[in-house]
Design a protein around this motif. Structure first.
Motif, PDB file in Angstrom:
ATOM      1  N   LEU A 223      49.647 -62.886 -33.208  1.00 27.63           N
ATOM      2  CA  LEU A 223      48.206 -62.892 -32.913  1.00 27.63           C
ATOM      3  C   LEU A 223      47.426 -64.398 -33.348  1.00 27.63           C
ATOM      4  CD1 LEU A 223      47.081 -59.625 -34.872  1.00 27.63           C
ATOM      5  CD2 LEU A 223      46.935 -60.114 -32.166  1.00 27.63           C
ATOM      6  N   ILE A 224      48.156 -64.995 -34.429  1.00 24.55           N
ATOM      7  CA  ILE A 224      47.403 -66.067 -34.796  1.00 24.55           C
ATOM      8  C   ILE A 224      47.753 -67.323 -33.748  1.00 24.55           C
ATOM      9  CG2 ILE A 224      47.887 -68.117 -36.773  1.00 24.55           C
ATOM     10  CD1 ILE A 224      48.137 -65.878 -38.762  1.00 24.55           C
ATOM     11  N   ASP A 225      49.044 -67.209 -33.258  1.00 25.50           N
ATOM     12  CA  ASP A 225      49.407 -68.018 -32.239  1.00 25.50           C
ATOM     13  C   ASP A 225      48.667 -67.872 -31.238  1.00 25.50           C
ATOM     14  OD1 ASP A 225      51.633 -68.931 -33.775  1.00 25.50           O
ATOM     15  OD2 ASP A 225      53.231 -67.563 -32.863  1.00 25.50           O
TER      16      ASP A 225
ATOM     17  N   TYR B 180      39.110 -73.350 -25.984  1.00 23.24           N
ATOM     18  CA  TYR B 180      37.916 -72.733 -26.218  1.00 23.24           C
ATOM     19  C   TYR B 180      37.454 -71.677 -25.518  1.00 23.24           C
ATOM     20  CZ  TYR B 180      33.780 -73.917 -28.779  1.00 23.24           C
ATOM     21  OH  TYR B 180      32.616 -73.948 -29.891  1.00 23.24           O
ATOM     22  N   ARG B 181      38.394 -70.539 -25.403  1.00 21.88           N
ATOM     23  CA  ARG B 181      38.189 -69.220 -24.923  1.00 21.88           C
ATOM     24  C   ARG B 181      37.426 -68.427 -26.029  1.00 21.88           C
ATOM     25  NH1 ARG B 181      43.552 -70.262 -23.222  1.00 21.88           N
ATOM     26  NH2 ARG B 181      44.332 -68.739 -24.432  1.00 21.88           N
ATOM     27  N   ILE B 182      36.378 -68.662 -26.030  1.00 24.24           N
ATOM     28  CA  ILE B 182      35.524 -68.106 -27.414  1.00 24.24           C
ATOM     29  C   ILE B 182      35.411 -66.535 -27.525  1.00 24.24           C
ATOM     30  CG2 ILE B 182      33.348 -68.067 -26.206  1.00 24.24           C
ATOM     31  CD1 ILE B 182      33.872 -69.200 -29.895  1.00 24.24           C
ATOM     32  N   HIS B 183      35.537 -65.575 -26.439  1.00 24.61           N
ATOM     33  CA  HIS B 183      35.530 -64.499 -26.544  1.00 24.61           C
ATOM     34  C   HIS B 183      36.925 -64.010 -26.995  1.00 24.61           C
ATOM     35  CE1 HIS B 183      31.796 -65.088 -24.310  1.00 24.61           C
ATOM     36  NE2 HIS B 183      31.456 -63.440 -24.537  1.00 24.61           N
ATOM     37  N   GLU B 184      38.032 -64.437 -26.264  1.00 23.17           N
ATOM     38  CA  GLU B 184      39.296 -64.284 -26.523  1.00 23.17           C
ATOM     39  C   GLU B 184      39.400 -64.439 -28.063  1.00 23.17           C
ATOM     40  OE1 GLU B 184      44.135 -65.229 -25.564  1.00 23.17           O
ATOM     41  OE2 GLU B 184      42.388 -65.959 -24.298  1.00 23.17           O
ATOM     42  N   HIS B 185      39.088 -65.620 -28.410  1.00 28.20           N
ATOM     43  CA  HIS B 185      39.156 -66.181 -29.822  1.00 28.20           C
ATOM     44  C   HIS B 185      38.821 -65.119 -30.940  1.00 28.20           C
ATOM     45  CE1 HIS B 185      38.207 -68.240 -33.587  1.00 28.20           C
ATOM     46  NE2 HIS B 185      39.469 -68.915 -33.408  1.00 28.20           N
TER      47      HIS B 185
ATOM     48  N   ASP C 133      39.245 -60.175 -34.698  1.00 28.93           N
ATOM     49  CA  ASP C 133      39.116 -58.541 -35.175  1.00 28.93           C
ATOM     50  C   ASP C 133      40.461 -58.092 -35.151  1.00 28.93           C
ATOM     51  OD1 ASP C 133      36.451 -59.179 -35.095  1.00 28.93           O
ATOM     52  OD2 ASP C 133      36.027 -58.327 -33.054  1.00 28.93           O
ATOM     53  N   GLU C 134      41.312 -58.197 -34.231  1.00 28.02           N
ATOM     54  CA  GLU C 134      42.576 -57.539 -34.286  1.00 28.02           C
ATOM     55  C   GLU C 134      43.349 -57.830 -35.278  1.00 28.02           C
ATOM     56  OE1 GLU C 134      46.314 -56.789 -31.057  1.00 28.02           O
ATOM     57  OE2 GLU C 134      44.727 -58.087 -30.517  1.00 28.02           O
TER      58      GLU C 134
ATOM     59  N   SER D 180      31.230 -75.376 -37.915  1.00 25.85           N
ATOM     60  CA  SER D 180      32.653 -75.643 -38.241  1.00 25.85           C
ATOM     61  C   SER D 180      33.650 -75.429 -37.214  1.00 25.85           C
ATOM     62  CB  SER D 180      32.984 -74.783 -39.530  1.00 25.85           C
ATOM     63  OG  SER D 180      33.133 -73.389 -38.833  1.00 25.85           O
ATOM     64  N   PRO D 181      34.682 -76.141 -37.416  1.00 27.63           N
ATOM     65  CA  PRO D 181      35.670 -76.186 -36.047  1.00 27.63           C
ATOM     66  C   PRO D 181      35.995 -74.619 -35.940  1.00 27.63           C
ATOM     67  CG  PRO D 181      36.035 -78.052 -37.563  1.00 27.63           C
ATOM     68  CD  PRO D 181      35.031 -77.138 -38.323  1.00 27.63           C
ATOM     69  N   ILE D 182      36.454 -74.362 -34.476  1.00 29.52           N
ATOM     70  CA  ILE D 182      36.476 -73.143 -34.347  1.00 29.52           C
ATOM     71  C   ILE D 182      37.996 -72.500 -34.655  1.00 29.52           C
ATOM     72  CG2 ILE D 182      37.589 -73.966 -31.870  1.00 29.52           C
ATOM     73  CD1 ILE D 182      36.394 -71.213 -30.892  1.00 29.52           C
ATOM     74  N   GLY D 183      38.960 -73.653 -34.987  1.00 26.87           N
ATOM     75  CA  GLY D 183      40.128 -73.422 -35.476  1.00 26.87           C
ATOM     76  C   GLY D 183      40.271 -73.295 -36.894  1.00 26.87           C
ATOM     77  N   ARG D 184      38.990 -73.387 -37.434  1.00 27.54           N
ATOM     78  CA  ARG D 184      39.076 -73.044 -39.041  1.00 27.54           C
ATOM     79  C   ARG D 184      39.332 -71.666 -39.410  1.00 27.54           C
ATOM     80  NH1 ARG D 184      33.988 -74.573 -42.952  1.00 27.54           N
ATOM     81  NH2 ARG D 184      35.165 -74.356 -44.960  1.00 27.54           N
ATOM     82  N   THR D 185      39.117 -70.540 -38.513  1.00 28.62           N
ATOM     83  CA  THR D 185      39.447 -69.332 -38.615  1.00 28.62           C
ATOM     84  C   THR D 185      41.041 -69.201 -38.719  1.00 28.62           C
ATOM     85  OG1 THR D 185      37.509 -68.497 -37.686  1.00 28.62           O
ATOM     86  CG2 THR D 185      39.369 -67.039 -37.809  1.00 28.62           C
TER      87      THR D 185
END
Length: 260
Positions: free
Chosen positions: A147-149, A158-163, A168-169, A207-212
């Motif tokens: 999931l993290i990969d 930047y596929r924001i909805h998929e991210h 959530d998953e 903040s950068p999206i990758g922070r999560t």
């Protein structure tokens, strides 16, 4: 990354133009995308509720936007009764306001509900992960890695909805693998306001999206070590980062989108 973000914003701009046209041509002031098709096997009112809830959370329907029972029924070619039932449920869950003899409208986002949702999630999910870290299965760890990969790839392009969906998953996988399905129900019940702000963050990135993904890697590392205290601390830190980010988004967003 910059190219991916540019493509994303260009796509969003084009979608905005199309949706504006759809508002005028098809449903007056009500925005209806084409991603919801009624199917057999599930009550119509539940399907309408799910569609409208998603449209509100994803900010396709904004605070104070009107929601016409007649327009929704006409768009789906159904009677008004299942739409009315869906709107009542949305009102019960604080997504809309139904005013007798007045237009139903999307409710403003409650700042209090956002902060309380974070508090509930931080305490519940930290407690669960501390309890399950010692004997988490290899299969669950592998799923979390995958999931993290996938989430990192979605962030990179930047596929924001998929991210967001993979985020959530990741959390639901931990809760369900530990047998805490009722806790997941509680989390889902309180995260609606948080999710609305999360989608506002697309326009108000702080903040950068990758922070999560980085936070999820820290959680996974603690789980791989079977370390309950480290896992709970990593989850709590992740929730605090989320809290800080959402509060910044609120300060940068249109104040008319919020109440209390």
């Amino acid at each position: 990354m910059k190219k991916a973000r540019l493509n994303f914003y260009l796509t969003e701009a084009l979608c905005g133009i199309v949706s504006a046209i759809q508002k005028v041509v098809f449903m007056g002031e009500f925005y209806l995308s084409t991603d919801c098709v009624l199917t057999e096997g599930q009550p119509i009112n539940q399907q309408i509720y799910g569609f409208l809830r998603r449209a509100i959370i994803e900010c396709r329907l904004l605070p104070d936007d009107p929601l016409s029972e007649n327009d929704v029924a006409a768009a789906f070619k159904i009677s008004r009764q299942p739409v009315r039932e869906a709107l009542i449920k949305l009102a019960e869950n604080d997504f809309v306001i139904i005013c007798p003899k007045k237009a139903t409208k999307v409710r403003r986002i409650s700042k209090s509900h956002v902060l309380q949702g974070i508090f509930i999630r931080r305490n519940l999910e930290s407690a669960v992960i501390a309890q399950c870290a010692g004997d988490i299965s290899a299969a669950t760890l592998q799923k979390l890695r995958e999931l993290i990969d996938r989430q990192e790839d979605a962030a990179a392009h930047y596929r924001i909805h998929e991210h967001f969906a993979l985020d959530d998953e990741f959390h639901s996988t931990i809760l369900l693998s530990a047998g805490f399905d009722r806790v997941l129900d509680l989390v889902l019940a309180v995260k609606g306001a948080m999710d609305r702000v999360r989608f506002l963050s697309i326009e108000n990135e702080v903040s950068p999206i990758g922070r999560t993904c980085t936070a999820h890697r820290r959680i996974l590392s603690a789980l791989q070590k079977r370390d309950p205290q480290a896992a709970a601390a990593a989850m709590a830190a992740h929730m605090q980062e989320t809290s800080d980010s959402l509060e910044k988004v609120i300060t940068r967003s249109n104040p008319l989108f919020f109440e209390d």
